[in-house]
Design a protein around this motif. Sequence first.
Motif, PDB file in Angstrom:
ATOM      1  N   ALA A  67       0.832  -1.206   0.000  1.00 60.67           N
ATOM      2  CA  ALA A  67       0.000   0.000   0.000  1.00 60.67           C
ATOM      3  C   ALA A  67       0.866   1.255   0.000  1.00 60.67           C
ATOM      4  CB  ALA A  67      -0.931  -0.011   1.206  1.00 60.67           C
ATOM      5  N   HIS A  68       1.958   1.251   0.746  1.00 55.07           N
ATOM      6  CA  HIS A  68       2.855   2.406   0.781  1.00 55.07           C
ATOM      7  C   HIS A  68       3.436   2.697  -0.609  1.00 55.07           C
ATOM      8  CE1 HIS A  68       3.797   2.198   5.385  1.00 55.07           C
ATOM      9  NE2 HIS A  68       2.708   2.895   5.117  1.00 55.07           N
ATOM     10  N   VAL A  69       3.864   1.677  -1.316  1.00 53.94           N
ATOM     11  CA  VAL A  69       4.413   1.876  -2.662  1.00 53.94           C
ATOM     12  C   VAL A  69       3.347   2.435  -3.586  1.00 53.94           C
ATOM     13  CG1 VAL A  69       5.339   0.700  -4.693  1.00 53.94           C
ATOM     14  CG2 VAL A  69       6.200   0.118  -2.421  1.00 53.94           C
ATOM     15  N   PHE A  70       2.165   1.874  -3.530  1.00 56.92           N
ATOM     16  CA  PHE A  70       1.053   2.324  -4.379  1.00 56.92           C
ATOM     17  C   PHE A  70       0.724   3.790  -4.107  1.00 56.92           C
ATOM     18  CE2 PHE A  70      -3.630   1.212  -5.596  1.00 56.92           C
ATOM     19  CZ  PHE A  70      -3.459   1.831  -6.833  1.00 56.92           C
ATOM     20  N   VAL A  71       0.615   4.147  -2.840  1.00 61.70           N
ATOM     21  CA  VAL A  71       0.323   5.534  -2.463  1.00 61.70           C
ATOM     22  C   VAL A  71       1.401   6.474  -2.996  1.00 61.70           C
ATOM     23  CG1 VAL A  71       0.210   7.125  -0.507  1.00 61.70           C
ATOM     24  CG2 VAL A  71      -1.063   4.996  -0.429  1.00 61.70           C
ATOM     25  N   ALA A  72       2.664   6.126  -2.782  1.00 60.05           N
ATOM     26  CA  ALA A  72       3.767   6.992  -3.205  1.00 60.05           C
ATOM     27  C   ALA A  72       3.772   7.193  -4.718  1.00 60.05           C
ATOM     28  CB  ALA A  72       5.095   6.381  -2.747  1.00 60.05           C
ATOM     29  N   LEU A  73       3.540   6.128  -5.478  1.00 64.45           N
ATOM     30  CA  LEU A  73       3.534   6.232  -6.932  1.00 64.45           C
ATOM     31  C   LEU A  73       2.389   7.097  -7.437  1.00 64.45           C
ATOM     32  CD1 LEU A  73       4.382   2.518  -7.826  1.00 64.45           C
ATOM     33  CD2 LEU A  73       5.908   4.493  -8.001  1.00 64.45           C
ATOM     34  N   LEU A  74       1.217   6.943  -6.843  1.00 64.29           N
ATOM     35  CA  LEU A  74       0.077   7.762  -7.254  1.00 64.29           C
ATOM     36  C   LEU A  74       0.352   9.238  -7.007  1.00 64.29           C
ATOM     37  CD1 LEU A  74      -2.968   5.639  -5.993  1.00 64.29           C
ATOM     38  CD2 LEU A  74      -2.178   5.929  -8.353  1.00 64.29           C
ATOM     39  N   ARG A  75       0.874   9.556  -5.841  1.00 64.34           N
ATOM     40  CA  ARG A  75       1.165  10.960  -5.537  1.00 64.34           C
ATOM     41  C   ARG A  75       2.196  11.536  -6.506  1.00 64.34           C
ATOM     42  NH1 ARG A  75       1.788  10.138   1.015  1.00 64.34           N
ATOM     43  NH2 ARG A  75      -0.434   9.885   1.496  1.00 64.34           N
ATOM     44  N   SER A  76       3.135  10.700  -6.957  1.00 64.32           N
ATOM     45  CA  SER A  76       4.190  11.202  -7.844  1.00 64.32           C
ATOM     46  C   SER A  76       3.661  11.622  -9.209  1.00 64.32           C
ATOM     47  CB  SER A  76       5.281  10.144  -8.013  1.00 64.32           C
ATOM     48  OG  SER A  76       4.869   9.097  -8.869  1.00 64.32           O
ATOM     49  N   VAL A  77       2.497  11.084  -9.609  1.00 64.05           N
ATOM     50  CA  VAL A  77       1.900  11.482 -10.895  1.00 64.05           C
ATOM     51  C   VAL A  77       0.718  12.433 -10.683  1.00 64.05           C
ATOM     52  CG1 VAL A  77       2.662   9.440 -12.150  1.00 64.05           C
ATOM     53  CG2 VAL A  77       0.464   9.389 -10.954  1.00 64.05           C
ATOM     54  N   THR A 118      -7.892 -13.293   8.660  1.00 67.04           N
ATOM     55  CA  THR A 118      -7.910 -13.336  10.130  1.00 67.04           C
ATOM     56  C   THR A 118      -6.981 -12.302  10.749  1.00 67.04           C
ATOM     57  OG1 THR A 118      -6.210 -15.065  10.134  1.00 67.04           O
ATOM     58  CG2 THR A 118      -8.516 -15.780  10.152  1.00 67.04           C
ATOM     59  N   LYS A 119      -6.321 -11.505   9.922  1.00 70.02           N
ATOM     60  CA  LYS A 119      -5.475 -10.413  10.383  1.00 70.02           C
ATOM     61  C   LYS A 119      -5.943  -9.118   9.731  1.00 70.02           C
ATOM     62  CE  LYS A 119      -2.824 -13.362  12.551  1.00 70.02           C
ATOM     63  NZ  LYS A 119      -2.870 -13.492  14.032  1.00 70.02           N
ATOM     64  N   SER A 120      -5.498  -7.999  10.274  1.00 69.47           N
ATOM     65  CA  SER A 120      -5.853  -6.718   9.669  1.00 69.47           C
ATOM     66  C   SER A 120      -5.192  -6.604   8.291  1.00 69.47           C
ATOM     67  CB  SER A 120      -5.437  -5.562  10.567  1.00 69.47           C
ATOM     68  OG  SER A 120      -4.045  -5.587  10.800  1.00 69.47           O
ATOM     69  N   HIS A 121      -5.707  -5.706   7.470  1.00 68.08           N
ATOM     70  CA  HIS A 121      -5.236  -5.560   6.093  1.00 68.08           C
ATOM     71  C   HIS A 121      -5.003  -4.083   5.801  1.00 68.08           C
ATOM     72  CE1 HIS A 121      -4.417  -6.982   2.123  1.00 68.08           C
ATOM     73  NE2 HIS A 121      -5.445  -6.373   1.560  1.00 68.08           N
ATOM     74  N   ALA A 122      -4.286  -3.814   4.719  1.00 64.94           N
ATOM     75  CA  ALA A 122      -4.030  -2.438   4.299  1.00 64.94           C
ATOM     76  C   ALA A 122      -4.269  -2.307   2.806  1.00 64.94           C
ATOM     77  CB  ALA A 122      -2.584  -2.043   4.629  1.00 64.94           C
ATOM     78  N   TRP A 123      -4.867  -1.191   2.413  1.00 64.84           N
ATOM     79  CA  TRP A 123      -5.081  -0.909   1.001  1.00 64.84           C
ATOM     80  C   TRP A 123      -4.995   0.595   0.779  1.00 64.84           C
ATOM     81  CZ3 TRP A 123      -8.771  -2.805   4.341  1.00 64.84           C
ATOM     82  CH2 TRP A 123      -9.938  -2.077   4.532  1.00 64.84           C
ATOM     83  N   THR A 124      -5.469   1.080  -0.354  1.00 61.94           N
ATOM     84  CA  THR A 124      -5.240   2.464  -0.771  1.00 61.94           C
ATOM     85  C   THR A 124      -6.530   3.090  -1.266  1.00 61.94           C
ATOM     86  OG1 THR A 124      -2.970   1.936  -1.425  1.00 61.94           O
ATOM     87  CG2 THR A 124      -3.925   3.923  -2.376  1.00 61.94           C
TER      88      THR A 124
END
Length: 252
Positions: A164-174, A189-195
């Motif tokens: 998610a961090h990579v995806f966020v950074a790339l989107l902001r760069s464009v 069964t564990k927490s998750h992260a997305w964008t």
Amino acid sequence: MSELKFEYKSVSRFSSAVSGHAFLLRPKPYGDDSQRVKNFKIEIPQSKSLFWQKDSFGNDIAFSSIDGGHTEFEVRAVGAVEVVEGKKVTAFNPIFRYPSPLCFCDDEMAKFAAFYKADNAAQTVRNICAAVHERIIYTSGTTCVSTDSVRTFSQKSGVCQDIAHVFVALLRSVGIPARYVAGYVKGLTKSHAWTEAYYDGFWHGFDATENISQSKDYIKIAHGRDAADCPLNRGVFCGSVVEAVEIEIKVE
């Protein structure tokens, strides 16, 4: 519209008693026009009081402390939300346009993002989502909570937080505003992260770990510039100990 019920349980076990334990939690689902919290209950057996407020991103935070010595810290939460698929009608904060401590690009990443830029924001987001999914292999144990987007992009491995961090950074760069999201997903069964990406006047959810758009099976708990802005459980205590944490999440 669909209804999701969830159960959350975390248990921290300490190798010897700790005291002066102050904690801050983000246990309650985020509420907006696309996700309505129907009911919510939290139990912390060792704590007699719990205080609530909003953080700077609108997430609900609960905090308190335990003064006496204890070897376990348990949090249990249950609730239900109504998920409305489609556009997220929420306010836009310009801060999500800019790099943050864990989400930023070097020259290689900026060139990578520019290669996938399309004529419109919606297609650009889908292109970069697919590209991140293909490049970053989900691998446990190769990163830690403080790993930033540049390191993850370079080593090509990480967990959902890193992806998610990579995806966020790339989107902001464009030029596409983006924010990190933490939550639960049906079947995990564990927490998750997305964008979430902002374009056409709305926030749109995408999961680069799975290369899919956010669906009715996702429960959003909190968002921020990156994971450091919205940890679900954070605390400090007195004691030189080893801490073991077990987390169980159920969504149905």
